[in-house]
Enzyme design. Structure first.
Site, PDB file in Angstrom:
ATOM      1  N   VAL A  63      -5.150  -6.539   5.394  1.00 17.06           N
ATOM      2  CA  VAL A  63      -4.987  -6.753   4.076  1.00 17.06           C
ATOM      3  C   VAL A  63      -3.624  -7.153   4.076  1.00 17.06           C
ATOM      4  CG1 VAL A  63      -5.436  -6.247   1.826  1.00 17.06           C
ATOM      5  CG2 VAL A  63      -6.765  -5.276   3.521  1.00 17.06           C
ATOM      6  N   SER A  64      -3.136  -8.264   3.304  1.00 11.97           N
ATOM      7  CA  SER A  64      -1.455  -8.531   3.349  1.00 11.97           C
ATOM      8  C   SER A  64      -0.720  -7.422   2.575  1.00 11.97           C
ATOM      9  CB  SER A  64      -1.430 -10.038   2.808  1.00 11.97           C
ATOM     10  OG  SER A  64      -2.082 -10.925   3.906  1.00 11.97           O
ATOM     11  N   GLN A  65       0.436  -7.448   2.937  1.00  4.68           N
ATOM     12  CA  GLN A  65       1.336  -6.756   2.122  1.00  4.68           C
ATOM     13  C   GLN A  65       1.578  -7.096   0.554  1.00  4.68           C
ATOM     14  OE1 GLN A  65       5.449  -7.708   3.437  1.00  4.68           O
ATOM     15  NE2 GLN A  65       6.358  -6.053   2.481  1.00  4.68           N
TER      16      GLN A  65
END
Ligand code: SAH
Length: 216
Positions: A63-65
């Site tokens: 899950v992207s930052q």
């Protein structure tokens, strides 16, 4: 009254990690405080739900930052009437944000498990303006093209030609481009029939695997 136990944590995430680093789009800031990021994070990773980094997801994905999600969404500059193509549904967190900004989101994920989990979660959050597909997003979604906006959340060695072809006149794409391990977040703009690529900053994404990307 229904209480939201994570609201404060999300507000802090927005103020400290996102606004403090220069994201100014109030719609993006508001949505990231509102959308329950914790619901998109696997049970074993809950301690890091609001931390300043990408979080491991099933199947070796991430899950992207939060900051990266915010910047990419700001760069994409979505308007309410837009039809948006997203490549790399993953957890569905970015999908949820795009769906709240756009008329419709078409999202493509390579891995059936992730696509299914994301769809179930977004349905449960009453986010209905999303069309899901399992497949190779490096080829885009030709039957539904052209798109006003295209967001790619996995890294490609070059901008896939199919995606450029599916961008509407005046359209814009945000995509990490470069080698494995380090890429440049790039804005691709189509205006007056011309394609212009603007590199923004270095980033690190999992690989886009497909016909017009990495072979594995
Ligand atoms: N936006 C997502 C990012 C997930 S990571 C999130 O924040 O949760 C990138 C995703 O791209 C992974 O789920 C991976 O399976 C997917 N992916 C990789 N290659 C793909 C391809 N060719 N087509 C569609 N999805 C792809």
């Amino acid at each position: 009254m229904v209480t939201d136990p994570c609201l404060e944590a999300r507000q802090r995430m927005v103020e400290e990690q996102i606004r403090a680093r220069g994201v100014v789009d109030e719609r993006v800031l508001r949505l990231m405080a509102e959308i329950p990021r914790e619901r998109f994070i696997p049970a074993a990773e809950q301690h890091g739900a609001f931390s300043d980094r990408a979080v491991p997801l099933e199947c070796g994905q991430t899950v992207s930052q939060p900051f990266m999600v915010a910047v990419m969404t700001e760069y994409l500059d979505v308007e309410p009437e837009h039809r948006v193509l997203e490549i790399g549904t993953g957890s569905g967190y970015q999908t949820a944000i795009l769906a709240r900004l756009a008329r419709e989101v078409y999202t493509v994920e390579r891995l059936p498990l992730l696509r299914q989990q994301a769809q179930t979660l977004l349905d449960s959050l009453d986010i209905g303006n999303v069309v899901y597909r399992t497949g190779d997003g490096s080829l885009g979604w030709p039957e539904m093209a052209p798109f006003d906006r295209i967001m790619v959340t996995a890294a490609a060695p070059d901008v896939p030609k199919s995606l450029i072809e599916q961008l509407a006149e005046g359209g814009r794409m945000v995509i990490p481009v470069g080698q494995e391990g380090e890429q440049t977040l790039t804005i691709v703009q189509c205006s007056a029939g011309r394609i212009e690529e603007t590199p923004r900053f270095l980033c690190r994404f999992v690989k886009l695997i497909g016909r017009e990307a990495w072979s594995q």
